[in-house]
Design an enzyme around this catalytic site. Structure first.
Site, PDB file in Angstrom:
ATOM      1  N   GLY A 463      33.462  47.718  72.955  1.00 51.02           N
ATOM      2  CA  GLY A 463      34.052  46.266  73.537  1.00 51.02           C
ATOM      3  C   GLY A 463      35.577  46.994  73.891  1.00 51.02           C
ATOM      4  O   GLY A 463      35.998  47.686  74.781  1.00 51.02           O
ATOM      5  N   ASP A 464      36.460  45.598  73.544  1.00 50.77           N
ATOM      6  CA  ASP A 464      37.816  46.000  73.755  1.00 50.77           C
ATOM      7  C   ASP A 464      38.540  46.324  72.733  1.00 50.77           C
ATOM      8  O   ASP A 464      39.651  46.355  72.635  1.00 50.77           O
ATOM      9  CB  ASP A 464      38.432  44.581  74.373  1.00 50.77           C
ATOM     10  CG  ASP A 464      38.104  43.624  73.438  1.00 50.77           C
ATOM     11  OD1 ASP A 464      37.526  43.689  72.282  1.00 50.77           O
ATOM     12  OD2 ASP A 464      38.766  42.350  73.776  1.00 50.77           O
ATOM     13  N   GLU A 465      37.937  47.286  71.829  1.00 48.31           N
ATOM     14  CA  GLU A 465      38.677  47.953  70.594  1.00 48.31           C
ATOM     15  C   GLU A 465      39.027  49.189  70.747  1.00 48.31           C
ATOM     16  O   GLU A 465      38.128  50.159  71.231  1.00 48.31           O
ATOM     17  CB  GLU A 465      37.949  47.511  69.286  1.00 48.31           C
ATOM     18  CG  GLU A 465      37.398  46.582  69.064  1.00 48.31           C
ATOM     19  CD  GLU A 465      36.718  46.288  67.782  1.00 48.31           C
ATOM     20  OE1 GLU A 465      37.028  46.748  66.569  1.00 48.31           O
ATOM     21  OE2 GLU A 465      35.507  45.769  67.804  1.00 48.31           O
TER      22      GLU A 465
END
Length: 550
Positions: A463-465
């Site tokens: 994801g955006d991690e």
């Protein structure tokens, strides 16, 4: 990956054209003649050893078969008595008597069977033997009151002369007894049976009848204390004359000299019990004289030596011509292989003629060299693919977790851990679509990769991690995590151009240190994650250093 190395040693190049032919011819002659002579000299011992092994294995197998049969028989008898003792009607002496008579009629191995009351008085008995007698002092009653009892072989003096087929000798029995119980489990008597030891003799006869061609085969059955229960008449009731056999704990065979001066091949097997029956610790020994092993060996010596002389001459001539076809292509292959082994480039295994196997060897070697040449690059690329995030080209979660595990298991060092999560990314994804979101992630991944040092690890977890580990190098100052976090936030805040539209995202950062915050790296990772969520709660687009709450 470890690259393919150079050969560790050098091989002397040999000329096979003439040397191999002469070597093969002479070697074949020497080997065949020498083999014939050696075999002629030692064939007796070899054949004797092989035959001894065969006989030893058969002796062990025979002993094991008898031990299993004895255990199986005892297990069946114990189960029979245990099952009968649970029949409620057997507490009635009349019912017990009719049942006992029927059992005695159907099973000739039962020498005596009876039912006692709790005081040990016989209330029902086969043939009326011992009816009304007090056997409370006997183990068959005392132990049977406690539970299922299986007694070892013993003499029953009280039945001497009372059993027709054993008249004139002291009969031997194996006892089995079980309690007759009330509904609450308390014993009210015992169902007991004496099984004639004759069934063991029958088991031996059954096993040895197919082996009637085995000369002087002898079987022994020993009790747990090593006393001979069944064997030659002069040994029964005495310890086995070869004490080392009874001391052996494992099944197997050996050649042992007995007191009669004869060496026997002797197999030993131990009764191991069966299912829930632990066994009585009996040992079965089977023996056969070893001198029969050598009966067929002397005849072979002269035959082998005579035929060996003729074969040596014949095969040396054949070897001379055969070696010529093998030597020429092998020489070419060996020369090329030697050059490749020394690292010479551009060398290929030649396509040589000769026998089919050599042509196949030539093709296989060429394929192997090509495979080995390209293996490193292919394996390294596969490894890169397995550990690379396809969208950002950063290391993926799998690589990051293995790196962290390896770092924590190295037993030393220190590091700073950062968890990075984008702020405002979901609205961009929702409004402009996943393609735009992927473009943002690619650009952010590139910016992050340019900020960290060469030995730092920055990975996309999903994801955006993102997450990063910054190892601290000996002799160098530790990185300023606060200053680095500011640079990360500033880089992420730079606008991203998507189809002519500029979008902005931020990021929140959680920071923890290993081993200062905790000696366990997994705990430090959780601390960094907690600090990240604290940064989110404090307003996002900022960094929070984890601190212990007192």
């Amino acid at each position: 990956m470890t690259p393919l190395g150079q050969p560790s040693g050098t091989a002397e190049r040999r000329s096979w054209t003439l040397g191999l032919r002469a070597t093969v011819a002479v070697t074949v002659a020497i080997l065949v003649l020498g083999s014939a002579v050696v075999k002629g000299l030692v064939v007796g011992d070899g054949a004797a050893d092989a035959l001894e092994q065969e006989i030893g294995d058969s002796m062990t197998g025979l002993a094991q078969s008898l031990a299993r049969q004895l255990d199986s028989t005892m297990w069946a008898r114990a189960n029979q008595i245990a099952a009968l003792s649970r029949i409620e009607a057997l507490k009635d002496p009349a019912v017990a008597q009719s049942t006992i008579d029927e059992l005695k009629r159907r099973d000739p191995t039962i020498a005596w069977i009876g039912m006692t009351n709790s005081d040990g008085r016989v209330m029902a008995a086969s043939g009326g033997l011992l009816l009304g007698a007090d056997i409370s002092s006997r183990p068959v009653h005392q132990e049977g009151m406690k539970g299922l009892f299986i007694g070892d072989v013993h003499e029953a003096v009280a039945l001497r002369g009372k059993i027709p087929y054993l008249e004139g000798e002291t009969p031997k029995f194996v006892d089995v007894s079980a309690p007759l119980q009330k509904a609450d489990g308390s014993p009210v008597g015992v169902l007991a049976a004496h099984y004639s030891w004759e069934w063991a003799h029958a088991s031996i006869r059954q096993l040895t009848e197919p082996l009637s061609d085995r000369r002087d085969l002898t079987l022994f059955i020993l009790s747990v204390d090593g006393t001979v229960l069944i064997g030659p008449d002069q040994t029964v009731g005495k310890p086995l004359p070869v004490a080392t056999l009874t001391a052996r704990l494992r099944d197997g065979w050996s050649a042992d000299r007995w007191p009669d001066g004869v060496t026997y091949v002797t197999g030993v097997a131990h009764g191991r019990g069966l299912h829930d029956y632990a066994g009585l610790g009996w040992t079965v020994i089977a023996r056969q004289p070893a001198n029969m092993v050598f009966a067929e060996t002397n005849r072979l010596r002269l035959t082998i030596i005579g035929s060996g002389i003729l074969l040596a001459l014949l095969f040396s001539v054949i070897g001379w011509f055969a070696a010529g076809r093998i030597a020429r292509p092998l020489s070419a292959i060996a020369d090329a292989a030697g050059r490749i082994g020394h690292g010479e480039r551009g060398v290929a295994i030649p396509d040589v003629g000769g026998v089919t196997e050599i042509r196949r060897l030539c093709v296989s070697l060429r394929d192997m060299v090509d495979s080995l040449t390209n293996k490193d690059a292919a394996l390294m690329r596969l490894e890169d693919i397995a550990y690379e995030d396809r969208l950002t080209a950063l290391p993926n979660r799998r690589y990051f977790e293995q790196y962290v595990e390896a770092s924590a298991g190295s037993g030393g060092g220190s590091a700073t851990v950062m968890y990075i999560d984008l702020d405002g990314f979901k609205p961009v994804n929702d409004r402009l679509g996943h393609d735009a979101g992927d473009a943002v992630l690619r650009q952010i991944g590139g910016r992050l990769a340019g900020i960290f040092r060469g030995d730092d690890v920055i990975a996309r977890l999903g994801g955006d991690e993102f997450a990063a580990v910054l190892p601290r190098r000996a002799g160098h100052p530790a990185p300023d995590a606060g200053e680095l976090a500011c640079r990360i936030i500033a880089a992420v805040n730079e606008p991203v151009s998507i189809n002519g539209e500029k979008v902005r995202v931020g990021c929140s950062i959680g920071i923890a240190s290993w081993p200062e915050d905790d000696g366990d790296m997994a705990t430090v990772m959780r601390h960094a994650d907690s600090a990240l969520y604290q940064a989110k709660r404090d307003g996002r687009n900022r960094a929070v250093r984890w601190t212990r709450v007192e």
